[in-house]
Structure formats: C-alpha cells, structure tokens
Design a protein around this motif. Structure first.
Motif, PDB file in Angstrom:
ATOM      1  N   ASP A 274      23.439 -32.394   3.545  1.00  0.00           N
ATOM      2  CA  ASP A 274      24.225 -32.952   3.989  1.00  0.00           C
ATOM      3  C   ASP A 274      24.612 -33.520   5.164  1.00  0.00           C
ATOM      4  O   ASP A 274      24.717 -34.593   5.298  1.00  0.00           O
TER       5      ASP A 274
ATOM      6  N   GLY B 174      21.676 -36.600   4.592  1.00  0.00           N
ATOM      7  CA  GLY B 174      22.720 -38.006   3.809  1.00  0.00           C
ATOM      8  C   GLY B 174      22.197 -37.655   2.184  1.00  0.00           C
ATOM      9  O   GLY B 174      21.792 -36.402   1.388  1.00  0.00           O
ATOM     10  N   PRO B 175      22.649 -38.250   1.031  1.00  0.00           N
ATOM     11  CA  PRO B 175      22.620 -38.196  -0.145  1.00  0.00           C
ATOM     12  C   PRO B 175      21.343 -38.667  -0.877  1.00  0.00           C
ATOM     13  O   PRO B 175      21.665 -38.019  -2.058  1.00  0.00           O
ATOM     14  N   ASP B 176      20.126 -39.218  -0.102  1.00  0.00           N
ATOM     15  CA  ASP B 176      19.018 -39.755  -0.265  1.00  0.00           C
ATOM     16  C   ASP B 176      18.780 -37.429  -0.231  1.00  0.00           C
ATOM     17  O   ASP B 176      17.542 -38.245  -0.814  1.00  0.00           O
TER      18      ASP B 176
ATOM     19  N   HIS C 175      18.036 -35.504  -1.696  1.00  0.00           N
ATOM     20  CA  HIS C 175      17.494 -34.685  -3.376  1.00  0.00           C
ATOM     21  C   HIS C 175      16.650 -36.105  -4.222  1.00  0.00           C
ATOM     22  O   HIS C 175      16.198 -35.266  -5.013  1.00  0.00           O
TER      23      HIS C 175
END
Length: 179
Positions: A3, A6-8, A10
């Motif tokens: 987390d 950040g959201p990117d 993956h």
C-alpha cells in the motif's frame, strides 16, 4: 508494505512496480539498480503533466527509501535521484501549452543512504533558480562522490587492452560535506 508504494504497484512497468522490484533485487544482493521514469520532461503542457508525474513518483520513491530503511538495507544502498538537466527558470511559449526546457546552469540532485550524511542541503541559486550563487558542485564532483560511496576509487588508473593508462574519473572531487 504494498500500500505504501501506491495503487500502481501491481501494474507491471509502472514506476511503483519498478521501485518494488528494485527493493527485491537489492534484498537478493543485486549491486546496481537503475530506475527511470519515462517522459519526465515538461517541454510543453507543464501544468497538466507535472502533477501526474509527481504523483506517480513521489509516493513510490518515498516508499522505496522507507522500505530499504525498515529492512536494514539503506546504510549499504546509495539512492540517488536526478535528471540529465535542470529546467529553464522561465516558461517557454510552446503552442501545446507552456513548458520548461533544458537548463544546464543549475539543477538539483538528491542522495541518501549508502553512508551519505542526512539532512544536508548543499548550494543555492538566485531567486529565479537560474544561476548557482553558493557552493557550486560539478557533475564530476557528484560522480566522484558516487564512486567513493560505492567503494570505488575515483582517481584509480586502469589500463586499456593495449596498456594505455586511463584514469577512471580525471576530474572531480568527493564532496566532503556529504561523506
């Protein structure tokens, strides 16, 4: 941990994903990792692009440094952040929207970990960030400091295949305020 990146994180090929891969490579003994963020230049459309680029790099960069620290790897890992040029102190008038072009007279670099002293701010520019006004540091000085931090000898003489002596870094001195 994921987390923090950040959201990117993956999304294969994203800067966040690459920061996580860099940490994993360093954990496994890789001695040199270079991360690049494609398209950092803002020769046009500065206002719309800069916010996106900062968002995409700020969090993952901070997460990488914190992750290295948490895992006991930061003291032995030099983290350096920079670009190939500074940016013009004034916006251009590009038809696609204002931007900033290359500017070699002044630019910023950051270093941390690897034995570099923390909290050191070295040098200053005029109010327009156009010209260096205090404690100039050359690219060669920066390179010598990187070499030193990595345990390399900046002034070591190597021999070419035909026996000619070649100094690894003919100019530049280690920046004493950082080591």
């Amino acid at each position: 941990v994921l987390d923090r990146y950040g959201p990117d994180v993956h999304k294969k090929g994203s800067f966040a994903f690459n920061c996580l891969v860099a940490r994993r490579l360093l954990e496994r003994g890789t001695r040199f990792v270079q991360l690049m963020h494609a398209g950092w230049d803002q020769h046009s459309n500065l206002y719309s692009q800069l916010e996106i680029q900062c968002r995409d790099t700020e969090g993952p960069s901070a997460a990488l440094v914190q992750d290295l620290k948490d895992r006991g790897l930061l003291e032995d890992t030099l983290v350096a952040w920079g670009g190939e040029f500074g940016r013009t102190p004034r916006l251009n008038t590009d038809a696609r929207g204002p931007g900033r072009d290359h500017w070699s007279q002044a630019f910023s670099l950051t270093m941390g970990g690897g034995g570099i002293k923390t909290g050191v701010v070295l040098g200053a520019t005029d109010k327009h960030a156009a010209e260096v006004t205090e404690r100039p540091v050359s690219v060669e000085d920066y390179a010598a400091t990187v070499y030193h931090t990595l345990g390399m000898q900046p002034k070591k003489v190597y021999r070419t295949l035909d026996g000619r002596p070649t100094e690894s870094l003919p100019e530049g001195r280690v920046i004493p305020e950082l080591v």
